[in-house]
Design a protein around this motif. Structure first.
Motif, PDB file in Angstrom:
ATOM      1  N   TRP A 140      24.602  32.962  -8.345  1.00 52.86           N
ATOM      2  CA  TRP A 140      25.384  31.737  -8.544  1.00 52.86           C
ATOM      3  C   TRP A 140      25.913  31.651  -9.975  1.00 52.86           C
ATOM      4  O   TRP A 140      27.069  31.285 -10.204  1.00 52.86           O
ATOM      5  CB  TRP A 140      24.527  30.513  -8.227  1.00 52.86           C
ATOM      6  CG  TRP A 140      24.450  30.200  -6.756  1.00 52.86           C
ATOM      7  CD1 TRP A 140      23.384  30.398  -5.948  1.00 52.86           C
ATOM      8  CD2 TRP A 140      25.481  29.631  -5.957  1.00 52.86           C
ATOM      9  NE1 TRP A 140      23.668  29.998  -4.661  1.00 52.86           N
ATOM     10  CE2 TRP A 140      24.968  29.517  -4.642  1.00 52.86           C
ATOM     11  CE3 TRP A 140      26.782  29.204  -6.201  1.00 52.86           C
ATOM     12  CZ2 TRP A 140      25.715  29.003  -3.586  1.00 52.86           C
ATOM     13  CZ3 TRP A 140      27.525  28.681  -5.158  1.00 52.86           C
ATOM     14  CH2 TRP A 140      27.002  28.596  -3.867  1.00 52.86           C
ATOM     15  N   VAL A 141      25.089  32.001 -10.930  1.00 54.21           N
ATOM     16  CA  VAL A 141      25.522  31.959 -12.336  1.00 54.21           C
ATOM     17  C   VAL A 141      26.637  32.958 -12.579  1.00 54.21           C
ATOM     18  O   VAL A 141      27.629  32.668 -13.260  1.00 54.21           O
ATOM     19  CB  VAL A 141      24.318  32.243 -13.259  1.00 54.21           C
ATOM     20  CG1 VAL A 141      24.796  32.413 -14.701  1.00 54.21           C
ATOM     21  CG2 VAL A 141      23.302  31.129 -13.179  1.00 54.21           C
ATOM     22  N   ASP A 142      26.504  34.171 -11.989  1.00 54.44           N
ATOM     23  CA  ASP A 142      27.563  35.177 -12.157  1.00 54.44           C
ATOM     24  C   ASP A 142      28.884  34.706 -11.555  1.00 54.44           C
ATOM     25  O   ASP A 142      29.955  34.916 -12.129  1.00 54.44           O
ATOM     26  CB  ASP A 142      27.140  36.493 -11.511  1.00 54.44           C
ATOM     27  CG  ASP A 142      25.982  37.159 -12.252  1.00 54.44           C
ATOM     28  OD1 ASP A 142      25.769  36.797 -13.433  1.00 54.44           O
ATOM     29  OD2 ASP A 142      25.308  38.022 -11.654  1.00 54.44           O
ATOM     30  N   ARG A 143      28.789  34.053 -10.394  1.00 57.65           N
ATOM     31  CA  ARG A 143      29.997  33.588  -9.724  1.00 57.65           C
ATOM     32  C   ARG A 143      30.710  32.530 -10.571  1.00 57.65           C
ATOM     33  O   ARG A 143      31.933  32.568 -10.746  1.00 57.65           O
ATOM     34  CB  ARG A 143      29.612  33.002  -8.354  1.00 57.65           C
ATOM     35  CG  ARG A 143      30.790  32.717  -7.433  1.00 57.65           C
ATOM     36  CD  ARG A 143      31.493  34.000  -6.993  1.00 57.65           C
ATOM     37  NE  ARG A 143      30.564  34.995  -6.496  1.00 57.65           N
ATOM     38  CZ  ARG A 143      30.071  35.020  -5.275  1.00 57.65           C
ATOM     39  NH1 ARG A 143      30.427  34.080  -4.412  1.00 57.65           N
ATOM     40  NH2 ARG A 143      29.250  35.975  -4.882  1.00 57.65           N
ATOM     41  N   LEU A 144      29.938  31.578 -11.107  1.00 54.19           N
ATOM     42  CA  LEU A 144      30.530  30.552 -11.968  1.00 54.19           C
ATOM     43  C   LEU A 144      31.103  31.154 -13.247  1.00 54.19           C
ATOM     44  O   LEU A 144      32.168  30.740 -13.730  1.00 54.19           O
ATOM     45  CB  LEU A 144      29.479  29.499 -12.321  1.00 54.19           C
ATOM     46  CG  LEU A 144      29.142  28.496 -11.211  1.00 54.19           C
ATOM     47  CD1 LEU A 144      27.900  27.693 -11.587  1.00 54.19           C
ATOM     48  CD2 LEU A 144      30.321  27.567 -10.951  1.00 54.19           C
ATOM     49  N   THR A 145      30.409  32.148 -13.801  1.00 55.29           N
ATOM     50  CA  THR A 145      30.893  32.800 -15.025  1.00 55.29           C
ATOM     51  C   THR A 145      32.233  33.491 -14.788  1.00 55.29           C
ATOM     52  O   THR A 145      33.150  33.406 -15.613  1.00 55.29           O
ATOM     53  CB  THR A 145      29.854  33.814 -15.521  1.00 55.29           C
ATOM     54  OG1 THR A 145      28.628  33.144 -15.774  1.00 55.29           O
ATOM     55  CG2 THR A 145      30.336  34.491 -16.794  1.00 55.29           C
ATOM     56  N   GLU A 146      32.378  34.179 -13.637  1.00 58.03           N
ATOM     57  CA  GLU A 146      33.632  34.864 -13.324  1.00 58.03           C
ATOM     58  C   GLU A 146      34.780  33.868 -13.191  1.00 58.03           C
ATOM     59  O   GLU A 146      35.889  34.094 -13.697  1.00 58.03           O
ATOM     60  CB  GLU A 146      33.476  35.651 -12.024  1.00 58.03           C
ATOM     61  CG  GLU A 146      32.572  36.869 -12.151  1.00 58.03           C
ATOM     62  CD  GLU A 146      32.384  37.559 -10.812  1.00 58.03           C
ATOM     63  OE1 GLU A 146      32.634  36.904  -9.765  1.00 58.03           O
ATOM     64  OE2 GLU A 146      32.003  38.739 -10.796  1.00 58.03           O
ATOM     65  N   LEU A 147      34.511  32.753 -12.509  1.00 59.89           N
ATOM     66  CA  LEU A 147      35.562  31.751 -12.335  1.00 59.89           C
ATOM     67  C   LEU A 147      35.960  31.114 -13.665  1.00 59.89           C
ATOM     68  O   LEU A 147      37.148  30.888 -13.929  1.00 59.89           O
ATOM     69  CB  LEU A 147      35.102  30.681 -11.351  1.00 59.89           C
ATOM     70  CG  LEU A 147      35.112  31.070  -9.867  1.00 59.89           C
ATOM     71  CD1 LEU A 147      34.416  30.015  -9.024  1.00 59.89           C
ATOM     72  CD2 LEU A 147      36.562  31.246  -9.382  1.00 59.89           C
ATOM     73  N   ARG A 148      34.959  30.821 -14.510  1.00 64.48           N
ATOM     74  CA  ARG A 148      35.276  30.201 -15.805  1.00 64.48           C
ATOM     75  C   ARG A 148      36.048  31.186 -16.694  1.00 64.48           C
ATOM     76  O   ARG A 148      36.943  30.785 -17.443  1.00 64.48           O
ATOM     77  CB  ARG A 148      33.981  29.752 -16.490  1.00 64.48           C
ATOM     78  CG  ARG A 148      33.339  28.528 -15.833  1.00 64.48           C
ATOM     79  CD  ARG A 148      32.301  27.899 -16.736  1.00 64.48           C
ATOM     80  NE  ARG A 148      31.736  26.691 -16.139  1.00 64.48           N
ATOM     81  CZ  ARG A 148      30.577  26.642 -15.507  1.00 64.48           C
ATOM     82  NH1 ARG A 148      29.847  27.751 -15.392  1.00 64.48           N
ATOM     83  NH2 ARG A 148      30.145  25.515 -14.988  1.00 64.48           N
ATOM     84  N   ILE A 157      36.198  25.522  -9.480  1.00 65.01           N
ATOM     85  CA  ILE A 157      34.962  25.680 -10.268  1.00 65.01           C
ATOM     86  C   ILE A 157      34.028  24.503 -10.021  1.00 65.01           C
ATOM     87  O   ILE A 157      32.812  24.662  -9.867  1.00 65.01           O
ATOM     88  CB  ILE A 157      35.302  25.820 -11.766  1.00 65.01           C
ATOM     89  CG1 ILE A 157      36.028  27.145 -12.021  1.00 65.01           C
ATOM     90  CG2 ILE A 157      34.044  25.712 -12.618  1.00 65.01           C
ATOM     91  CD1 ILE A 157      36.505  27.301 -13.456  1.00 65.01           C
ATOM     92  N   GLU A 158      34.599  23.302  -9.980  1.00 64.08           N
ATOM     93  CA  GLU A 158      33.779  22.121  -9.743  1.00 64.08           C
ATOM     94  C   GLU A 158      33.122  22.173  -8.366  1.00 64.08           C
ATOM     95  O   GLU A 158      31.941  21.835  -8.205  1.00 64.08           O
ATOM     96  CB  GLU A 158      34.653  20.868  -9.866  1.00 64.08           C
ATOM     97  CG  GLU A 158      33.860  19.568  -9.723  1.00 64.08           C
ATOM     98  CD  GLU A 158      34.737  18.348  -9.884  1.00 64.08           C
ATOM     99  OE1 GLU A 158      34.235  17.224  -9.655  1.00 64.08           O
ATOM    100  OE2 GLU A 158      35.928  18.509 -10.237  1.00 64.08           O
ATOM    101  N   ALA A 159      33.877  22.634  -7.359  1.00 65.24           N
ATOM    102  CA  ALA A 159      33.308  22.740  -6.010  1.00 65.24           C
ATOM    103  C   ALA A 159      32.188  23.776  -5.962  1.00 65.24           C
ATOM    104  O   ALA A 159      31.130  23.542  -5.356  1.00 65.24           O
ATOM    105  CB  ALA A 159      34.418  23.100  -5.025  1.00 65.24           C
ATOM    106  N   VAL A 160      32.401  24.916  -6.617  1.00 65.05           N
ATOM    107  CA  VAL A 160      31.360  25.956  -6.640  1.00 65.05           C
ATOM    108  C   VAL A 160      30.145  25.468  -7.421  1.00 65.05           C
ATOM    109  O   VAL A 160      28.990  25.748  -7.051  1.00 65.05           O
ATOM    110  CB  VAL A 160      31.932  27.257  -7.248  1.00 65.05           C
ATOM    111  CG1 VAL A 160      30.815  28.289  -7.434  1.00 65.05           C
ATOM    112  CG2 VAL A 160      33.025  27.826  -6.363  1.00 65.05           C
ATOM    113  N   ALA A 161      30.377  24.703  -8.494  1.00 65.85           N
ATOM    114  CA  ALA A 161      29.266  24.189  -9.297  1.00 65.85           C
ATOM    115  C   ALA A 161      28.394  23.227  -8.487  1.00 65.85           C
ATOM    116  O   ALA A 161      27.152  23.238  -8.595  1.00 65.85           O
ATOM    117  CB  ALA A 161      29.799  23.502 -10.548  1.00 65.85           C
TER     118      ALA A 161
END
Length: 615
Positions: free
Chosen positions: A551-559, A590-594
């Motif tokens: 999950w952290v990797d996914r958010l990092t890629e999007l950001r 990003i907000e939805a994934v977060a």
């Protein structure tokens, strides 16, 4: 990406890509100065040689002894010959006075003696109405030193008999000649150019074949590619048979047709390419205008019946409208459009500034007059009528078209217009001066001022393309070579801003290529970022991470992708609106994934993987 890309000016020095904007503003300043001096010179010219304004001076009436239907009006020797048709209730043998009446220029009363009616004419006139009971006057014409009276002898427009007179030096009718004027009753070509048929030698094979047109007329060095395949009439500017799409598309009636089924013709007029296309199984031709300077296509079916070039390669004119090389298109909302209009002729004013284009309907004789001004590059007021007469002093007497014009009446409405279309003898009678304007001459001043204003307007009002800037440079050179008086201080020294406009246009042309490359780079970067973000969002929605680390990797890629999109707005000539839209969409994703990540991390087993690693 390095946004400080440099290029070289014509003198060899480096120029930052942002210089294009500076040069565009400078080009506008030079154009404004050229326009200011040209308009000031034009004001002096108008004061020196007189106004050419087209204006209505009054509405008057012509009265006939019997109720009749008006047919035409023509000027002969300073007087007005009015032609009409007897009303349906008329009885007895037709007399000359039942068809023709001669009036003075003021239209107050018929001239004593009436129209020219010698024995030969009366004999032919009487025989005409004796042998053709339905004979009726169709129109009056002045052609090559002759006066023609055209009579229709039957229901068909082809059944005519033409009586003719010789015209004296002053334009008044002389001796009657004969009734064989049909050889004189001809019209100029409807088009002052030739349509070239695109044959099979112009066909280009491929996955999506098309027909090459333009160039030398045989398909070589073609500028356009046309096809009517797949249910669509398509126009392309690239010889690309891998894609069916082009810069212009419109549906056709029959979707199943081969390349050879359509009829395609074309003509090149300066930077314009005119297309005449009839798809398979369709009765009507479609007419398109391609502007090679702007890369645009416009459908104008009005050029089909008749079309002529405007002076100085300014564009084309046709019944009901005109199209300029600057891209300006104008069609008039005419209450009663002409039926199958013919081009009757053009009248040029002695000053060279105005041209009157005359179109006529052969069926009912209605006419359409389009007065075009070279300096303003516009048709001010289209005029419609049953006929018109142009006197030596430029007075235009127009026989009006009214809803009741086809009904017999004794009173008929006419309009009187002040126009610049005076005769050569009338223009020569004006007192001459010996000033600097007179030395150059009105006609040459008109052409020069028109060219300078066209250059000034084209530099700022035309869609910027490489072809536009190249044409601007060439036209500046042509104007400098053509008009020697541009350097005359007494005439405003138009050569100075013209030379500056040319130099700036050359710089803009060089810089335009750099800007186009930077625009392409910015578009490619935005397309790449869009594709990357789309893939990340699709993956985040379709694949559910199983651990906190994922999950952290996914958010990092999007950001990281969102941050890259934000930097794209700093690129020169980037589509900032699209960048802002993509940035906002990415932030929402990003907000939805977060939120989904927080929901996962709130579970008891969210950090099970970390616990296992520590153990």
């Amino acid at each position: 990406m390095d946004t400080d890309t440099t290029t070289a000016t014509p003198t060899g020095g480096p120029v930052d890509a942002g210089t294009y904007d500076v040069l565009r503003r400078r080009l506008g300043d030079r154009a404004a100065e050229l326009a200011r001096r040209a308009e000031a010179l034009n004001a002096r010219r108008t004061e020196e040689f007189g106004s050419t304004e087209l204006r209505l001076t009054g509405t008057e009436q012509i009265r006939t002894e019997q109720a009749s239907v008006p047919r035409d009006l023509v000027a002969v020797g300073g007087r007005l010959l009015f032609g009409f048709e007897r009303g349906p209730g008329a009885t007895g043998t037709a007399e000359v006075s039942d068809v023709l009446a001669l009036y003075g220029p003021e239209l107050d009363a018929p001239v004593a003696g009436g129209p020219p009616a010698d024995e030969d004419f009366v004999r032919e006139f009487t025989a005409l109405h004796r042998y053709y009971r339905d004979a009726r006057l169709l129109r009056l014409r002045r052609v090559d030193g002759k006066l023609l009276a055209v009579f229709r002898t039957g229901e068909s427009a082809d059944g005519i008999r033409v009586l003719r007179w010789a015209l004296a030096a002053d334009g008044s009718p002389g001796a009657f000649l004969d009734a064989r004027g049909d050889r004189d009753h001809v019209f100029p070509p409807s088009h002052d150019f030739t349509w070239t048929v695109a044959g099979r030698e112009s066909h280009v094979a491929g996955r999506h074949p098309h027909i090459a047109v333009g160039g030398d007329g045989d398909g070589s060095r073609a500028v356009l590619f046309v096809d009517t395949l797949g249910g669509t009439l398509t126009v392309k500017t690239e010889n690309d048979t891998d894609t069916p799409h082009g810069i212009y598309e419109e549906p056709v009636t029959e979707p199943l047709q081969s390349l050879a089924d359509a009829e395609v013709e074309h003509a090149t007029i300066g930077p314009l390419v005119l297309l005449r296309v009839r798809p398979y199984n369709e009765e009507s031709w479609r007419h398109l205008v391609f502007n090679s300077l702007l890369g645009t296509v416009l459908r104008l079916d009005g050029i089909g019946p008749a079309c002529h070039r405007l002076p100085e390669d300014q564009g084309i004119i046709f019944p009901g409208g005109y199209y300029l090389t600057t891209g300006t298109a104008k069609t008039f909302d005419i209450a009663e459009p002409l039926s199958a209009p013919l081009f009757e002729g053009a009248v040029r004013s002695p000053n060279g500034e105005d041209v009157l284009y005359v179109f006529r309907s052969p069926d009912d004789g209605r006419s359409l007059l389009l007065p075009y001004n070279l300096i303003r590059q516009e048709v001010a007021t289209p005029l419609q009528g049953r006929g018109h007469a142009l006197l030596d002093d430029g007075t235009l007497v127009l026989l009006r078209t009214t809803p009741t014009a086809d009904e017999p009446a004794r009173v008929h409405q006419v309009q009187r217009w002040h126009t610049p279309y005076v005769s050569d003898t009338h223009a020569a009678s004006r007192p001459a001066s010996d000033g600097p304007l007179a030395r150059v001459g009105n006609a040459d001043l008109v052409r020069g001022i028109s060219d300078c204003l066209a250059l000034a307007h084209g530099a700022t009002e035309t869609t910027p393309t490489a072809a536009v800037y190249a044409r601007l440079v060439a036209d500046c050179v042509r104007a400098t070579d053509r008009y020697h008086w541009l350097t005359d201080p007494e005439l405003g020294t138009l050569a100075d801003p013209l030379a500056e406009l040319r130099a700036t246009a050359e710089q803009v042309l060089t810089e335009f290529e750099t800007v186009r490359e930077l625009t392409r780079q910015a578009a490619d970067a935005l397309a790449e970022a869009t594709e990357n973000i789309t893939a990340l969002v699709r993956r985040s929605r379709g694949e559910v991470p199983r651990t906190a680390a994922e999950w952290v990797d996914r958010l990092t890629e999007l950001r990281r992708a969102h941050g890259h999109v934000t930097t794209l707005a700093e690129m020169r000539y980037a589509d900032t609106e699209r960048v802002a839209e993509l940035s906002a969409d990415t932030a929402a994703d990003i907000e939805a994934v977060a939120r989904r990540a927080v929901s996962f991390l709130s579970r008891d087993d969210a950090f099970a993987g970390y616990h296992e690693d520590i153990a």
